[in-house]
Scaffold this motif. Structure first.
Motif, short mmCIF file in Angstrom:
data_model
loop_
_atom_site.label_atom_id
_atom_site.label_comp_id
_atom_site.label_asym_id
_atom_site.label_seq_id
_atom_site.Cartn_x
_atom_site.Cartn_y
_atom_site.Cartn_z
N VAL A 85 1.21 -1.47 -0.27
CA VAL A 85 0.36 0.05 0.57
C VAL A 85 0.87 0.81 0.77
O VAL A 85 0.61 2.16 -0.51
CB VAL A 85 -1.03 -0.15 0.94
N ILE A 86 1.93 1.17 0.98
CA ILE A 86 2.75 2.38 0.94
C ILE A 86 3.49 2.26 -0.15
O ILE A 86 3.48 3.78 -1.05
CB ILE A 86 3.61 2.36 2.12
N PHE A 87 3.91 0.92 -0.95
CA PHE A 87 4.52 1.51 -2.73
C PHE A 87 3.58 2.65 -3.69
O PHE A 87 4.18 2.83 -3.92
CB PHE A 87 4.53 0.29 -2.64
N LEU A 88 2.15 1.94 -3.31
CA LEU A 88 1.65 2.65 -4.40
C LEU A 88 1.06 4.31 -3.66
O LEU A 88 1.40 4.98 -5.00
CB LEU A 88 0.09 2.31 -4.08
N VAL A 144 10.65 6.25 -10.58
CA VAL A 144 10.61 6.26 -9.19
C VAL A 144 9.48 4.80 -8.44
O VAL A 144 10.08 4.53 -7.63
CB VAL A 144 9.68 7.11 -9.28
N ALA A 145 9.27 4.23 -9.61
CA ALA A 145 8.53 3.37 -9.06
C ALA A 145 9.33 2.09 -9.17
O ALA A 145 9.01 1.06 -8.23
CB ALA A 145 7.49 2.58 -10.53
N ALA A 146 10.39 2.04 -9.39
CA ALA A 146 11.14 0.71 -9.53
C ALA A 146 12.88 1.11 -8.27
O ALA A 146 12.85 0.37 -7.34
CB ALA A 146 12.47 0.99 -10.62
N TYR A 147 12.63 2.67 -8.05
CA TYR A 147 13.23 2.81 -6.78
C TYR A 147 13.35 2.08 -5.79
O TYR A 147 12.85 2.42 -4.68
CB TYR A 147 13.30 4.55 -7.22
N VAL A 148 10.96 2.80 -5.95
CA VAL A 148 11.04 3.11 -4.41
C VAL A 148 10.11 1.31 -4.07
O VAL A 148 10.10 0.82 -3.30
CB VAL A 148 9.64 3.25 -4.32
N MET A 149 10.21 1.01 -5.27
CA MET A 149 9.72 -0.43 -4.93
C MET A 149 11.00 -1.43 -4.47
O MET A 149 10.77 -2.03 -3.36
CB MET A 149 9.50 -1.65 -6.57
N VAL A 150 12.29 -0.99 -4.81
CA VAL A 150 12.62 -1.82 -3.62
C VAL A 150 13.24 -1.13 -2.05
O VAL A 150 12.81 -2.10 -0.96
CB VAL A 150 14.24 -1.83 -3.93
N ALA A 162 10.25 -2.98 -1.18
CA ALA A 162 10.30 -4.81 -0.20
C ALA A 162 11.25 -4.69 0.75
O ALA A 162 10.94 -5.93 1.48
CB ALA A 162 10.88 -5.20 -1.92
N SER A 163 11.91 -3.76 0.97
CA SER A 163 13.20 -3.86 2.35
C SER A 163 12.56 -3.49 3.15
O SER A 163 12.66 -4.62 3.93
CB SER A 163 14.18 -2.87 2.00
N PHE A 164 11.32 -2.98 3.38
CA PHE A 164 10.91 -2.30 4.08
C PHE A 164 9.89 -3.18 5.07
O PHE A 164 9.77 -3.23 6.07
CB PHE A 164 9.92 -0.97 4.07
N GLY A 165 8.94 -4.15 3.70
CA GLY A 165 8.55 -5.15 3.98
C GLY A 165 9.32 -6.49 4.94
O GLY A 165 8.43 -6.62 6.39
N ALA A 166 10.41 -6.31 4.67
CA ALA A 166 10.67 -7.74 5.69
C ALA A 166 11.77 -7.11 6.74
O ALA A 166 11.06 -7.82 7.15
CB ALA A 166 12.79 -7.59 3.98
N LEU A 167 11.88 -6.01 6.08
CA LEU A 167 11.67 -5.22 8.17
C LEU A 167 10.96 -5.57 9.17
O LEU A 167 11.18 -5.66 10.44
CB LEU A 167 12.86 -3.91 7.29
N THR A 168 9.82 -5.31 9.01
CA THR A 168 8.66 -4.50 9.45
C THR A 168 8.45 -5.85 10.13
O THR A 168 7.83 -6.39 11.13
CB THR A 168 7.06 -4.60 8.92
N ALA A 169 8.29 -7.38 8.63
CA ALA A 169 8.02 -8.40 9.19
C ALA A 169 8.97 -9.43 10.10
O ALA A 169 8.41 -10.15 11.58
CB ALA A 169 8.41 -9.72 8.10
N VAL A 170 10.76 -9.32 10.65
CA VAL A 170 10.88 -10.00 10.80
C VAL A 170 11.41 -9.36 12.23
O VAL A 170 12.10 -10.23 13.61
CB VAL A 170 12.94 -10.29 10.57
N ILE A 180 8.58 -8.91 0.59
CA ILE A 180 9.32 -8.55 -0.72
C ILE A 180 8.53 -9.42 -2.16
O ILE A 180 8.06 -8.63 -2.88
CB ILE A 180 10.31 -9.89 -0.91
N VAL A 181 7.93 -10.60 -2.09
CA VAL A 181 7.08 -10.69 -3.97
C VAL A 181 5.53 -10.59 -3.57
O VAL A 181 5.62 -10.18 -5.02
CB VAL A 181 6.97 -12.96 -3.30
N VAL A 182 4.98 -10.20 -2.92
CA VAL A 182 3.46 -8.83 -3.04
C VAL A 182 4.10 -7.56 -3.47
O VAL A 182 3.80 -7.73 -4.06
CB VAL A 182 2.99 -8.96 -1.38
N VAL A 183 5.32 -7.09 -2.77
CA VAL A 183 5.08 -5.75 -3.21
C VAL A 183 5.77 -5.95 -4.62
O VAL A 183 5.63 -5.00 -5.63
CB VAL A 183 7.02 -4.94 -1.94
#
Length: 246
Positions: free
Chosen positions: A28-31, A50-56, A59-67, A113-116
């Motif tokens: 959601v934050i990515f969009l 911008v889309a490619a930059y924010v995607m990474v 994805a990193s932010f999501g993994a950080l949140t999960a772990v 990561i995959v969902v992003v």
């Protein structure tokens, strides 16, 4: 240890609130971020849209949140309700507990990561070569082990009442200062100098190097390895210290 990892995965997947914040929230934050800044524009100095930059970043932010969020609070609660004390009565060694928590959290980070990536490809038309998608997934997934170890350390460092605010402070500081929410190039020079040495900055830099079809910088890899050793060693030391108290 394998049984403990399976248990950790089952518990995390059953937690709907945890799954929302670690899997759906980053997408959601990515969009929102890519829409606000324009998908096709380039981020200065990177050659990336911008889309490619924010995607990474997300994805990193999501993994950080999960772990990080999942590990720290769960461990603090387990210490309070006596679950960790029960595990000490088994043959599971201390290092096995730390590794099981770290590995279990890292596995759970994969869906975020995959969902992003799927949202970026389908909704924002981000296009990369097949090897780049695979390398990105592997790099961000492996890098999340650093923050999984940090989550274990915080879980043993803070009490049940204090663990959430402590985790949130660390979580937002690493996310913002590491450039996951805003490009670090927009920071003042002195803050950019600090950001370069944060693990989150090095973490996202790995993904962006892959997007740019170049090798990651040795400094970024060294920073991640150093922080992984630091956080893992700290978690093991805090575990042993907590054992002696018991």
């Amino acid at each position: 240890m394998n049984s403990l990892i399976k248990l950790e995965l089952t518990r995390a997947l059953r937690n709907r609130k945890f799954m929302f914040f670690s899997v759906i929230y980053p997408s959601v934050i990515f969009l929102l971020a890519s829409n606000q800044n324009g998908t096709d524009g380039e981020v200065a100095g990177t050659g990336l849209t911008v889309a490619a930059y924010v995607m990474v970043s997300m994805a990193s932010f999501g993994a950080l949140t999960a772990v990080l969020m999942g590990n720290s609070e769960r461990i603090a609660k387990e210490r309070e309700n006596g679950w960790v004390r029960q595990l000490r009565l088994t043959t599971l060694p201390g290092r096995g507990y730390v590794l099981a928590k770290t590995a279990g959290a890292a596995v759970v980070s994969l869906p975020s990561i995959v969902v992003v990536f799927l949202v970026a490809a389908v909704v924002k038309d981000v296009r990369l070569d097949a090897w780049q998608w695979l390398a990105l997934t592997a790099a961000i997934w492996a890098g999340s082990l650093v923050f999984a170890a940090l989550g274990v350390a915080i879980g043993y460092l803070a009490s049940g009442d204090a663990v959430r605010p402590v985790t949130m402070i660390v979580y937002f500081a690493l996310s913002i200062l590491g450039g996951l929410w805003f490009p670090s190039s927009s920071f003042p020079v002195w803050l950019q100098d600090i950001a370069e040495w944060l693990p989150t900055h090095a973490y996202a830099a790995l993904g962006r190097a892959i997007e740019q079809s170049r090798a990651p910088q040795a400094q970024d890899i060294a920073i991640l390895v150093a922080f992984f050793v630091l956080f893992t060693g700290g978690a093991a030391w805090l575990y042993r210290k907590d054992t002696l108290k018991a």
